[in-house]
Write a protein that holds these residues in place. Structure first.
Motif, PDB file in Angstrom:
ATOM      1  N   LEU A 281       0.862  -1.274   0.163  1.00  0.00           N
ATOM      2  CA  LEU A 281      -0.064  -0.210   0.126  1.00  0.00           C
ATOM      3  C   LEU A 281       0.915   1.372   0.163  1.00  0.00           C
ATOM      4  O   LEU A 281       0.505   2.243   0.182  1.00  0.00           O
ATOM      5  N   ASN A 282       2.083   0.975  -0.234  1.00  0.00           N
ATOM      6  CA  ASN A 282       3.055   2.208  -0.686  1.00  0.00           C
ATOM      7  C   ASN A 282       3.394   2.939   0.650  1.00  0.00           C
ATOM      8  O   ASN A 282       3.902   4.249   0.678  1.00  0.00           O
ATOM      9  N   VAL A 283       3.400   2.226   1.776  1.00  0.00           N
ATOM     10  CA  VAL A 283       4.393   2.822   2.943  1.00  0.00           C
ATOM     11  C   VAL A 283       5.608   2.427   2.540  1.00  0.00           C
ATOM     12  O   VAL A 283       6.041   1.200   2.512  1.00  0.00           O
ATOM     13  N   VAL A 284       6.606   3.447   2.998  1.00  0.00           N
ATOM     14  CA  VAL A 284       7.992   3.569   2.578  1.00  0.00           C
ATOM     15  C   VAL A 284       8.831   3.601   3.694  1.00  0.00           C
ATOM     16  O   VAL A 284       8.115   4.334   4.726  1.00  0.00           O
ATOM     17  N   ARG A 285      10.012   3.082   3.958  1.00  0.00           N
ATOM     18  CA  ARG A 285      10.882   3.360   4.862  1.00  0.00           C
ATOM     19  C   ARG A 285      11.388   4.752   4.835  1.00  0.00           C
ATOM     20  O   ARG A 285      11.702   5.280   3.970  1.00  0.00           O
ATOM     21  N   SER A 286      11.864   5.278   6.121  1.00  0.00           N
ATOM     22  CA  SER A 286      12.157   6.704   6.072  1.00  0.00           C
ATOM     23  C   SER A 286      13.962   6.546   5.629  1.00  0.00           C
ATOM     24  O   SER A 286      14.493   5.501   6.047  1.00  0.00           O
TER      25      SER A 286
END
Length: 286
Positions: A281-286
């Motif tokens: 769902l397009n959550v990305v790592r910082s």
């Protein structure tokens, strides 16, 4: 009739679980699914359901009518929750009992494993409605076969998590880079991939199970703080997580552990599963 030779009528096929159920039944050879129209629920609630139900009954063909429609947001309009979660299945049960051939149709309703916890249900309108629905249909009588499937928390699929759910609150915090305030997170909960649960529903129906109540449990719960800690650590957002900064909800359930259900088709590692879902769902790592 043999449970493997039945067709399905799916009500609520565009929802979180309904989408997975539709895909699962379409993947099964020799099984057809008829999708109830968007107007079907309204027709039944307005007292015009006889013709709509009759049009989907097929003489000589065994059917499973799966009621996957429901209002899951406890903050929704109470009248709407009552109509969709309680009155609609009550009326559908009565219509099928009056119009369907004896033993030719099974009605399947969906609920939550937490609906029977009275203290928690008293503060959660969704759980309370599922409890009322179960009591209503249990006392309805008649020859119609009815099965009630209770679920744990679902994840996975292409839809975003509901914002009022624990996973949805984590998701929004990660997307928006906002603080995630939660209780101590000592509650034990099971998380199941929605595809696995859809397959489990068909697993139960295909063997012509007779159980009235089915709790699709893995007996492998995790504590919410373990889930949150792993998720926020994976996305390098530990600074956003504030465990213990909120108080628990009234009547909260902490230690319930369920027996593994023989109809559970599969169970995945929930931490890995939720992380993979968020990444999809397009959550990305910082």
């Amino acid at each position: 009739m043999n449970g493997a030779n039945r067709n399905a009528v799916l009500i609520g096929h565009s929802g979180f679980l309904g989408t997975a159920l539709k895909a699962a039944v379409e993947a099964r050879p020799g099984t057809d699914a008829e999708l109830a129209s968007r107007d079907f629920v309204r027709q039944v609630l307005e007292g015009n359901g006889d013709q709509a139900v009759s049009s989907m009954l097929v003489p000589g063909v065994a059917q499973d009518w799966i009621c996957a429609v429901g209002i899951v947001n406890p903050g929704a309009d109470p009248a709407l929750i009552e109509a969709i979660n309680v009155e609609f299945p009550r009326r559908l049960h009565a219509l099928l009992g009056a119009l369907a051939a004896p033993d030719g149709v099974r009605l399947v309703t969906i609920g939550s494993v937490l609906e029977s916890h009275g203290a928690l249900a008293s503060s959660n309108a969704y759980l309370a409605s599922k409890s009322r629905m179960f009591e209503t249909l249990s006392g309805a009588g008649g020859a119609l076969r009815w099965h009630h499937i209770r679920l744990h928390t679902l994840y996975g699929g292409s839809k975003r998590p509901h914002p009022f759910m624990f996973a949805g609150q984590m998701f929004d915090a990660l997307i928006r880079k906002e603080r995630f305030k939660m209780s101590g997170g000592t509650q034990l909960r099971e998380y199941h991939h929605v595809q696995d649960i859809a397959e489990s529903v068909w697993s139960f129906l295909s063997v012509d199970g007779r159980d009235r109540v089915i709790e699709l449990s893995s007996a492998e719960p995790i504590r919410l703080r373990e889930l949150a800690s792993a998720v926020f650590e994976h996305f390098n957002e530990n600074d956003l997580l504030e465990i213990g900064s909120k108080i628990h909800s009234h009547g909260e359930v902490f230690e319930s552990v369920y027996q593994r259900c023989p109809y559970l088709a599969a169970s995945r590692d929930p931490i890995e599963g939720v992380i993979c879902w968020f990444k999809e769902l397009n959550v990305v790592r910082s």
